[in-house]
Design a protein around this motif. Structure first.
Motif, PDB file in Angstrom:
ATOM      1  N   SER A 224       0.844  -1.199   0.000  1.00  0.00           N
ATOM      2  CA  SER A 224       0.000   0.000   0.000  1.00  0.00           C
ATOM      3  C   SER A 224       0.872   1.239   0.000  1.00  0.00           C
ATOM      4  CB  SER A 224      -0.917   0.020   1.226  1.00  0.00           C
ATOM      5  OG  SER A 224      -0.163  -0.007   2.427  1.00  0.00           O
TER       6      SER A 224
ATOM      7  N   CYS B  38      -7.298   0.139 -12.306  1.00  0.00           N
ATOM      8  CA  CYS B  38      -7.176   1.494 -11.782  1.00  0.00           C
ATOM      9  C   CYS B  38      -6.715   1.496 -10.325  1.00  0.00           C
ATOM     10  CB  CYS B  38      -8.531   2.190 -11.923  1.00  0.00           C
ATOM     11  SG  CYS B  38      -8.582   3.836 -11.258  1.00  0.00           S
ATOM     12  N   CYS B  39      -7.402   0.746  -9.472  1.00  0.00           N
ATOM     13  CA  CYS B  39      -7.008   0.640  -8.069  1.00  0.00           C
ATOM     14  C   CYS B  39      -7.816  -0.470  -7.414  1.00  0.00           C
ATOM     15  CB  CYS B  39      -7.218   1.968  -7.326  1.00  0.00           C
ATOM     16  SG  CYS B  39      -8.945   2.443  -7.119  1.00  0.00           S
TER      17      CYS B  39
ATOM     18  N   PRO C 191      -6.226   2.323   1.972  1.00  0.00           N
ATOM     19  CA  PRO C 191      -6.469   1.051   1.262  1.00  0.00           C
ATOM     20  C   PRO C 191      -7.415   0.105   2.005  1.00  0.00           C
ATOM     21  CG  PRO C 191      -4.249   1.108   2.175  1.00  0.00           C
ATOM     22  CD  PRO C 191      -4.800   2.469   2.351  1.00  0.00           C
TER      23      PRO C 191
ATOM     24  N   PRO D 266      -6.191   3.946  -3.131  1.00  0.00           N
ATOM     25  CA  PRO D 266      -6.538   4.818  -4.257  1.00  0.00           C
ATOM     26  C   PRO D 266      -5.374   5.638  -4.808  1.00  0.00           C
ATOM     27  CG  PRO D 266      -7.162   5.853  -2.196  1.00  0.00           C
ATOM     28  CD  PRO D 266      -6.583   4.521  -1.836  1.00  0.00           C
ATOM     29  N   THR D 267      -4.195   5.555  -4.198  1.00  0.00           N
ATOM     30  CA  THR D 267      -3.070   6.375  -4.658  1.00  0.00           C
ATOM     31  C   THR D 267      -2.748   6.124  -6.124  1.00  0.00           C
ATOM     32  OG1 THR D 267      -2.147   6.301  -2.432  1.00  0.00           O
ATOM     33  CG2 THR D 267      -0.684   7.016  -4.174  1.00  0.00           C
ATOM     34  N   LYS D 268      -2.797   4.883  -6.538  1.00  0.00           N
ATOM     35  CA  LYS D 268      -2.521   4.517  -7.936  1.00  0.00           C
ATOM     36  C   LYS D 268      -3.520   5.183  -8.873  1.00  0.00           C
ATOM     37  CE  LYS D 268      -2.479   0.335 -10.843  1.00  0.00           C
ATOM     38  NZ  LYS D 268      -2.634  -1.129 -10.810  1.00  0.00           N
ATOM     39  N   ALA D 269      -4.815   5.227  -8.464  1.00  0.00           N
ATOM     40  CA  ALA D 269      -5.853   5.840  -9.299  1.00  0.00           C
ATOM     41  C   ALA D 269      -5.570   7.323  -9.499  1.00  0.00           C
ATOM     42  CB  ALA D 269      -7.221   5.637  -8.653  1.00  0.00           C
TER      43      ALA D 269
ATOM     44  N   TRP E 209      -2.447  -1.748  -3.036  1.00  0.00           N
ATOM     45  CA  TRP E 209      -3.809  -1.515  -2.569  1.00  0.00           C
ATOM     46  C   TRP E 209      -3.982  -0.031  -2.267  1.00  0.00           C
ATOM     47  CZ3 TRP E 209      -7.396  -5.607  -1.890  1.00  0.00           C
ATOM     48  CH2 TRP E 209      -6.866  -6.896  -2.053  1.00  0.00           C
TER      49      TRP E 209
END
Length: 819
Positions: free
Chosen positions: A624, A808-809, A711, A694-697, A692
């Motif tokens: 995460s 996306c996430c 996450p 939303p940072t990736k999104a 895991w």
């Protein structure tokens, strides 16, 4: 209404979006430029970070200028900005090497993904403090670096303040040493080397004859014994013709087996003796190069001193006023820690663009003498750093392992220069030392241990398996490490080795690892441990035991500016009694938007066992990202030892979304030890691989979470997730996962809706428990046929045609009536 993505910037010159791959900055007032737009606003001259200037008199002027057109101070004008910077530079140094704002907080996910609230200490010895080595003071912890220094570097560049090292530019060697005189000494050395190689050849022939004679005598004795035995068996009793034939066949077979056995034994003995002889030859060659290098340095120093008595050796008169430049020492200084770091000498390899180009050009051709080779390399170099750099780059450009040599190599032929490499008597390190001596540089070969191929965290250095050699060269007023072999080792793979018959340029390679040029001792000690303590070049040397316990990090760890977010990490990390252990790595601020991490978990003593009870071991790790911290929380499924390998890659969102496979490279490894397990571990839901939360999104899609930032989510029997789009996205899809339930059966429990720039996901959980939620999407107008990489693509057929979506996430959700 779509707002600009937080992770994207705008070029000051053309006002278009500028991404990481083509970005220059941040500069004054956090401004950015495209590399093509980074020109003087007045004359259009292309600039670099080394040549640009800002207007120091108008705070709102964010433009960049060349040195000729930057607004100058008038008579009597006091530049307050410069005064402020000078005060900052003259401020006393603090002992706090870690910027707490950069490091972030130590918040952990409550209870972890798989249950269990207790956290083990990251120290590899179960809470016992093993102090880390220090270069600058006793409090310095290795693996922790102050990322704010990157921003200080921009300030230094912005005002062109002189660096800590006084780079006095000297006249090239041609001014004070005639080429013919140096070549004459080389020919004397070449004759000595020829004599040594002839001695080696005679010794090898002599040993070969000795082995041949020894085994020939043994072969004749054994053959006579077999023949005598065969004749005796035939004569002792009356035999039928068939029995005689059988005895004859058996005898022939025994002769054949004896010959094979003798050949095998002879080959093994020859190999063993050759190995011992080669070791001795390397020792003799190194000793010869040591003596010859000293003689060459004495010649250069003598001619340099004679020249300085009548002429100035320096090119610039600026050093006559103010600070006195550092003169290169006549004799090799004793080993001592360098006073300034590599970052203070140069901040970007592009500063060596010109000398690197020379090295590549010289590597295209062959030279007959070392004098010619080194003169071509350093002929235009004006500092000792440039000389060492061009020699380093020439060696890393020349793919010496892939070069093809003629059988008869005389010393006066082009490839005869490198015959020591062919015969195995000369290493990269001895060659680097030899070339440095021709350039007038002090250089030594250091022997010791390295965490090289085959090493795993936790391994003890008890024999010669991980012995290695490297160099220290005296430049910039101090001894500094150079590892030519590792500087080019990532291109020695079999797949990338050049094929025969494709021209001589097949022996060249242009990629290299800059980390292994002038590496700081506090970073070098992670991978290399010298047998002589003083060559650690540390103010507080460490023991071999401490070296073994240092985290196993690779050059990429330092190149990306990573550091460990917690103190006390060792090569071995012990879990608590729930099987939990966490490794947390902090990223510098300017890398957060482009670094992507991955991991692999396997049993420590097996390369093949990647699953436990049919479940992938990856599902027992939760990766995460919160802020600038990426965390890897491991829950061991059983007692035993595991190997956690952490990978990283720097990519732009556009590169990620093209669907091209990404090459992750290892940044660090840990041995995870679970000595006792009191809790049954449950694997994470079978979601797409990767991090895991939303940072990736946000980073890749500009999708900003409104309701849930972390996450891990604790929810009741239903949940609403909301995001805001900062750029147009389409074809959203979410999939729900739970251990023991098929994905298709859970599809009806997830819906989503879009209103303006807000997308909402609604989940109604069929029962309590732990769920994984994958979210997929694609950019509006993105190609609908491109192939995606490791993101577990799904297809949507809502409009009657299939669109490939990108992961996306994902979230980990604990559903319970109590929440």
């Amino acid at each position: 209404m779509y707002r600009p993505n937080f992770y994207e910037s705008t070029c000051l010159r053309c006002s278009e979006t500028v991404y990481q791959v083509d970005r220059v900055g941040p500069l004054k007032d956090f401004t950015f430029f495209h590399s093509g737009c980074f020109k003087c606003v007045h004359c259009g001259t292309k600039l670099t970070l080394k040549t640009y200037f800002n207007n120091q008199h108008k705070q709102d002027d964010k433009e960049v200028y060349c040195s000729s057109h930057v607004p100058k101070s008038g008579p009597g004008h006091l530049d307050q900005t410069s005064v402020g910077i000078r005060q900052a530079l003259n401020a006393p140094r603090t002992n706090k090497f870690v910027n707490e704002q950069i490091r972030g907080t130590r918040s952990e996910i409550d209870g972890g993904p798989l249950g269990g609230s207790r956290q083990s200490t990251p120290n590899g010895y179960g809470g016992r403090d093993v102090s880390s080595p220090s270069q600058n003071d006793s409090d310095y912890k290795y693996g922790r670096f102050d990322a704010s220094a990157l921003h200080i570097a921009h300030a230094l560049k912005q005002t062109e303040i002189q660096k800590a090292y006084n780079k006095a530019r000297e006249k090239p060697i041609d001014f004070y040493l005639a080429r013919e005189e140096q070549a004459h000494l080389e020919m004397k050395h070449r004759k000595e080397e020829d004599d040594l190689y002839r001695k080696f050849a005679r010794k090898r022939e002599e040993e070969d004859r000795k082995i041949q004679n020894e085994f020939q005598d043994e072969w004749e004795r054994e053959l006579q014994r077999l023949t005598h035995k065969f004749e005796k068996e035939l004569a002792t009793s009356r035999r039928s013709r068939d029995e005689a034939n059988i005895l004859t066949l058996r005898h022939e077979q025994q002769k054949e087996d004896l010959e094979k056995n003798m050949t095998l034994r002879r080959s093994k003995k020859k190999e063993s003796i050759t190995r011992k002889m080669l070791e001795h030859e390397r020792y003799e060659t190194a000793a010869l190069v040591d003596r010859q290098s000293s003689e060459m340095l004495e010649l250069i120093s003598a001619r340099r001193s004679e020249y300085m008595q009548s002429e100035s050796i320096f090119l610039d008169d600026e050093f006559s006023e103010g600070a006195v430049p550092i003169e290169y020492p006549l004799n090799a200084p004793v080993p001592a820690p360098p006073a300034v770091s590599k970052f203070q000498i140069y901040t970007d390899p592009i500063e060596f663009e010109d000398v690197d180009r020379i090295a590549i050009s010289v590597a295209q051709e062959d030279q007959k003498t070392f004098t010619d080779l080194v003169r071509q390399l350093v002929g235009r170099c004006t500092t000792d750093i440039e000389k060492a750099r061009t020699i380093f780059r020439w060696i890393t450009v020349k793919n010496l392992n892939a070069m093809h040599f003629d059988d008869d190599l005389r010393g006066d032929t082009p490839m005869g220069l490198l015959r020591g490499i062919k015969y195995g008597t000369e290493s990269y390190h001895v060659l680097f030392k030899r070339l440095c001596s021709y350039a007038g540089l002090h250089c030594v070969v250091i022997k010791g241990y390295s965490k090289s191929a085959g090493y795993q965290p936790g391994v003890k250095f008890q024999d010669s398996r991980f012995r290695n050699s490297w160099n220290a060269v005296y430049v910039a007023g101090a001894w500094r490490f150079v590892q030519c072999n590792w500087g080019a080792r990532h291109l020695v793979n079999a797949k990338e080795a050049p094929k025969q018959g494709r021209g001589k340029n097949d022996s060249l390679r242009y990629e290299y690892d800059d980390h292994y040029f002038l590496t700081d001792p506090r970073e070098f000690i992670y991978e290399f441990y010298p047998l002589q303590e003083e060559w650690q070049l540390l103010k507080r040397p460490i023991t071999l035991r401490e070296f073994e316990n240092l985290p196993f990090v690779r050059s990429l760890f330092f190149r990306y500016g990573l550091h460990f977010a917690d103190e006390g990490y060792g090569a071995v990390v012990f879990t608590d009694d729930t099987g939990a252990a966490t490794v947390r790595i902090a990223m510098p601020t300017d890398m957060q938007s482009c670094l992507i991490f991955h991991y692999n978990l396997k049993f420590y003593d097996s390369d093949e066992e990647l699953s436990y009870d049919g479940v992938s071991l990856k599902r027992f790790v939760m990766q995460s990202v919160i802020g600038n911290i990426v965390a890897f929380r491991v829950h061991a499924p059983c007692s035993g030892a595991f190997l956690l390998d952490i990978f990283a890659n720097a990519v732009t969102p556009q590169e990620y979304l093209t669907g091209e496979p990404m090459k992750f490279k290892s940044v660090c490894k840990f041995k995870i030890c679970c000595e006792e397990l009191q809790t049954v571990m449950v694997p994470l839901p079978d979601c797409a691989s990767g991090e895991w939360g939303p940072t990736k999104a946000t980073r890749l899609f500009g999708l900003i979470p409104i309701t849930h930032q972390d996450p891990l989510i604790f929810a009741g029997r239903s949940l609403d997730l909301q995001f805001r789009m900062s750029r147009p996205l389409t074809d959203f899809m979410a999939t729900l996962h739970k251990n023991g339930i098929e994905e298709k059966k859970l599809a009806k429990y997830v819906t989503h809706s879009t209103l303006d720039d807000i997308v909402t996901f609604i989940i109604n959980f069929p029962e309590e428990g732990q769920y994984g939620l994958d979210i997929y999407t694609r950019e509006l107008g993105a190609p609908q046929h491109h192939h995606q990489h490791h993101n577990n693509n799904n297809s949507s057929s809502s409009s009657g045609e299939k669109h490939l979506l990108t992961h996306c996430c994902k979230y980990l959700i604990n559903s319970s009536k109590r929440n």
